[in-house]
Scaffold this motif. Sequence first.
Motif, mmCIF file in Angstrom:
data_model
loop_
_atom_site.group_PDB
_atom_site.id
_atom_site.type_symbol
_atom_site.label_atom_id
_atom_site.label_comp_id
_atom_site.label_asym_id
_atom_site.label_seq_id
_atom_site.Cartn_x
_atom_site.Cartn_y
_atom_site.Cartn_z
ATOM 1 N N LYS A 1 -3.405 -0.469 9.586
ATOM 2 C CA LYS A 1 -2.673 -2.071 9.892
ATOM 3 C C LYS A 1 -3.977 -3.626 9.486
ATOM 4 N N ALA A 2 -4.868 -3.547 10.069
ATOM 5 C CA ALA A 2 -5.213 -4.421 10.064
ATOM 6 C C ALA A 2 -5.794 -5.174 8.025
ATOM 7 N N SER A 3 -6.015 -3.709 7.494
ATOM 8 C CA SER A 3 -5.872 -3.697 5.910
ATOM 9 C C SER A 3 -4.433 -4.619 5.940
ATOM 10 N N VAL A 4 -3.529 -3.979 5.858
ATOM 11 C CA VAL A 4 -2.356 -4.265 5.751
ATOM 12 C C VAL A 4 -1.967 -6.079 5.910
ATOM 13 N N GLU A 5 -2.454 -6.310 6.903
ATOM 14 C CA GLU A 5 -1.917 -7.777 8.204
ATOM 15 C C GLU A 5 -3.042 -9.010 6.309
ATOM 16 N N LEU A 6 -4.061 -8.024 6.364
ATOM 17 C CA LEU A 6 -4.973 -9.365 5.665
ATOM 18 C C LEU A 6 -3.866 -9.235 4.210
ATOM 19 N N PHE A 7 -3.022 -8.172 3.575
ATOM 20 C CA PHE A 7 -2.519 -8.615 2.506
ATOM 21 C C PHE A 7 -1.385 -8.819 3.009
ATOM 22 N N GLU A 8 -0.940 -8.889 3.057
ATOM 23 C CA GLU A 8 -0.139 -10.010 3.921
ATOM 24 C C GLU A 8 -0.564 -11.515 3.469
ATOM 25 N N VAL A 9 -1.584 -11.791 4.123
ATOM 26 C CA VAL A 9 -1.926 -13.697 4.827
ATOM 27 C C VAL A 9 -2.363 -13.928 2.985
ATOM 28 N N MET A 10 -3.009 -12.422 2.668
ATOM 29 C CA MET A 10 -3.242 -12.853 0.620
ATOM 30 C C MET A 10 -2.451 -13.166 0.372
ATOM 31 N N ARG A 11 -0.931 -12.721 0.068
ATOM 32 C CA ARG A 11 -0.130 -12.976 -0.757
ATOM 33 C C ARG A 11 0.740 -13.808 0.006
ATOM 34 N N ARG A 12 0.341 -14.715 1.342
ATOM 35 C CA ARG A 12 1.377 -15.388 1.247
ATOM 36 C C ARG A 12 -0.058 -16.824 0.631
ATOM 37 N N GLY A 13 -0.967 -17.065 0.234
ATOM 38 C CA GLY A 13 -1.799 -17.507 -0.201
ATOM 39 C C GLY A 13 -1.727 -18.387 -1.065
ATOM 40 N N PHE A 14 -2.786 -18.784 -2.051
ATOM 41 C CA PHE A 14 -2.947 -18.983 -3.903
ATOM 42 C C PHE A 14 -3.781 -17.888 -4.665
ATOM 43 N N ILE A 15 -4.823 -17.067 -4.359
ATOM 44 C CA ILE A 15 -4.837 -16.448 -4.806
ATOM 45 C C ILE A 15 -3.740 -15.071 -5.190
ATOM 46 N N LYS A 16 -3.443 -14.481 -6.432
ATOM 47 C CA LYS A 16 -2.840 -13.521 -6.601
ATOM 48 C C LYS A 16 -3.196 -11.820 -6.662
ATOM 49 N N PRO A 17 -2.500 -10.940 -5.819
ATOM 50 C CA PRO A 17 -3.597 -9.621 -5.853
ATOM 51 C C PRO A 17 -3.833 -8.748 -7.197
ATOM 52 N N ASN A 18 -4.697 -8.192 -7.971
ATOM 53 C CA ASN A 18 -4.488 -7.632 -8.905
ATOM 54 C C ASN A 18 -4.260 -5.905 -8.975
ATOM 55 N N ASP A 19 -4.087 -5.331 -9.843
ATOM 56 C CA ASP A 19 -4.275 -3.824 -9.558
ATOM 57 C C ASP A 19 -5.638 -3.393 -8.538
ATOM 58 N N ILE A 20 -6.237 -3.959 -8.335
ATOM 59 C CA ILE A 20 -7.510 -3.223 -7.202
ATOM 60 C C ILE A 20 -7.230 -3.387 -5.804
#
Length: 868
Positions: free
Chosen positions: A539-558
């Motif tokens: 759950k903490a991993s998913v929450e941090l991922f959602e924070v990342m999605r709201r920021g400027f840095i976009k997720p990559n395949d990794i």
Amino acid sequence: MGISLLPFSPLSATSSPSKQRVTPSPHSLSTSSSKPERLLQLQPHRTYIPPHVYSHPSAILLEICSNMRELNQILPLIIKNGLYNEHLFQTKLVSLFSKFGNLAAAAAVFDPVEDKIDALYHTLLKGHAKHSSIDEAMAFFNRMKQDEVRPVVYNFTYLLKTCGDNSDLKRGKEIHAQLVCNGFGSNVFVMTGVVNLYAKCRQVDDAWKMFNRMPQRDLVSWNTIIAGYAQNGLARRALELVVTMQDQGQRPDSITIVTILPSCADIGSPRIGKSIHGYVIRAGFVSLVNVSTALVDMYSKCGLVRTARLVFDRMHNRTLVSWNSMIDGYAQSGHSEEAMVVLQKMLDEGLEPTDVTIMAALHACADLGDLERGSFILKLLNEIGLGSDLSVMNSLIAMYSKCKRVDMAAEIFENLPEKTLVSWNAMISGYSQNGCVNEALTYFCKMQQKKMKPDSFTLVSIIPALADLSVLRQAKWIHGLAIRYCLERNVFVMTALVDMYAKCGGIHTARKLFDMMHDRHVTTWNAMIDGYGTHGLGKASVELFEVMRRGFIKPNDITFLCVLSACSHAGLVEDGCRYFAMMKSDYGIEPAMDHYGTMVDLLGRAGKLDEAWDFIQKMPMEPGISVLGAMLGACRIHKNVELGEKAAERLFDLGPEEGGYHVLLSNIYANASMWDNVAKVRTMMEKKGLLKTPGCSLVELRKQVHTFYSGSTDHPQSKRIYAALEDLVDEIKAAGYVPVINSIHDVEDDIKEQLLNSHSEKLAITFALINTNPGTTIHIRKNLRVCGDCHEATKYISVVTGREIIVRDMHRFHHFKNGTCSCDDYWTSSCPYMDLASPPKGFVDSPAASETTAPASGASRKHMFLHG
């Protein structure tokens, strides 16, 4: 008419006997100054250059002379015709000797001249500036002042360039002061040289001040300041200045384009790069080889290697730099096979590779793990005389290391006559990548003994090695070292530290470091998201991922691989399915085999076998070993013989080298009491010579690492350990522990229990209990999967001893405290001893039956953000 050989006009035949100044452009370069004591000594004929001197054949030959051999042939002709004492020929000889780098010969011409004209000084100073040390150039400049030769603007530009090229800011400032004193502070030509000096000495703010004070600016001035910002890593500012330049009426030329295209790559903006490409076409620069080469390089570094290839293929003329850009572009973007194809095409066209070509080719061979072609490159570099080139040797070390021949890399390293920091980094990284942790640490210590100061790359190479040891004490040591070397703000070092603390059990420390970082790279987010996942904090991993999605840095395949793995670890099926769909729909990322394998693992672990099998059938590519292995493991958990056989049949057609997949099928048959089929699988394994990897657990105590294998008795405290373990088992049985013995077949129950009690993690935990104070947290490192029985036993051990026990196996962390585990038993429920994504090696009815091995689906790609 005669031919002008000097950068000034010949004097008139009616010139005054007094000496006149000869300069390229007297009105802009300097003003005349009389030197009575020198001029009185000059004879009138010395200021008059007869026309026949200019038209003499030797004068014409000097004008077209192109090398030292030709100059040595012309010199006797000059002497024979009595022209050696003519100032014109003396100046031209000094100029040519200086141009060809023979300053001793230039000085031999210069020194005997009694009545030296200023042009002789200016010409020899240029030679010193280009070919001598900065000290010698400055010494000659001081001699000019002593001889009362008034400097011209070109003197200062030569010296400023030399100071800039040598990053000699102190001398550069001295030259700057002198040119101002000589009245050139407003000259656009020399002030452009000042801007270039400060930019090359990394004083870009001072460069801007000088540029801003210039009353007039030409295109060269603009190109210089733009290049200054670009070369100092300020790509966005460089691009902004191009816009400002155009607003002020200056149109970018080809030099501007070549300067700013790398800035587009630096900020990762192919959109701006394409806009510049459009301008190149409209301005008619597309035929210029340097511009097209810069476009190839820009597109490659922006990840558009196919577009780079289109530009490359349309080039009518290609230089070696063009070929190198294309080869390196393919190599750096992971298209290693294409890089080797272009290299072969280049060789077929008869072009000789340079050091850059060889290094790019070695990079490609390293990524391919192709030692055979790497050996061909080695032979090639020896043929062209690059066998002693240090940069090439460093690349060769990296290539051998990535091809898992770290022994050959070490041999090359030891034979290097000179070892730079890059050499040490390559060797340390090579050992680290090959799992040779002790060797990596040894070389790291040797490097420091040699007074080599580690840089960010050194730490990024050694930190993953310490992370593999999972020893928190050493993690703190390397963290302290990073602070001591002032690298605690480097984004890559901090990312490595975040990953290391997570892998050493310090997940909360990892998060503190993560939160302290002002700048974060996508790899930083990946490290933290993956860290939460491996600790079972889905759950903490998913929450941090959602924070990342709201920021400027976009997720990559990794990033998606990390978050999908976290969902799999924590049983977050809905979240995992949503993120898998989001990859392509929201971010345009095509799922790779690792992503499919993780999804099958997620569905299969949750018992959705039919959905997992249907998912495999709908894959747009043929399922690989990791995908089918995950399916087979899920069938083992849920005892589904039918789907297990289907998955195994397709899996074995791929010829996996892992014997563990056969073990999974054998266990499926054994649970269904299909003993004939079990025997067939075992016979198949024996024919293929598949062996079991022994289980191994490590525990650190008083700066020593103690290693335990299943059933081993060679530890000095073995008798005490086994006696204490027997008492401990009795104690946890009284507390409710029941051995999980269904992982072992073909032996009696009491024998099964004895085999389980000799597992390496139980031995390591017992050793730690009898050698540490009550209440001390115990850290165990396991090379394979934690088996279900050990998982169950450790929960009870945490209750009866009141200890917190942290076990890191090859996939994740298990935090045992007060009878519970951080994985909530999800990771071991239904199948407490087998891995889903990639199964173990060897039989399950061995003494180490439950101690399984093999990397999880996508594990290698998931950690590329640190290991490259």
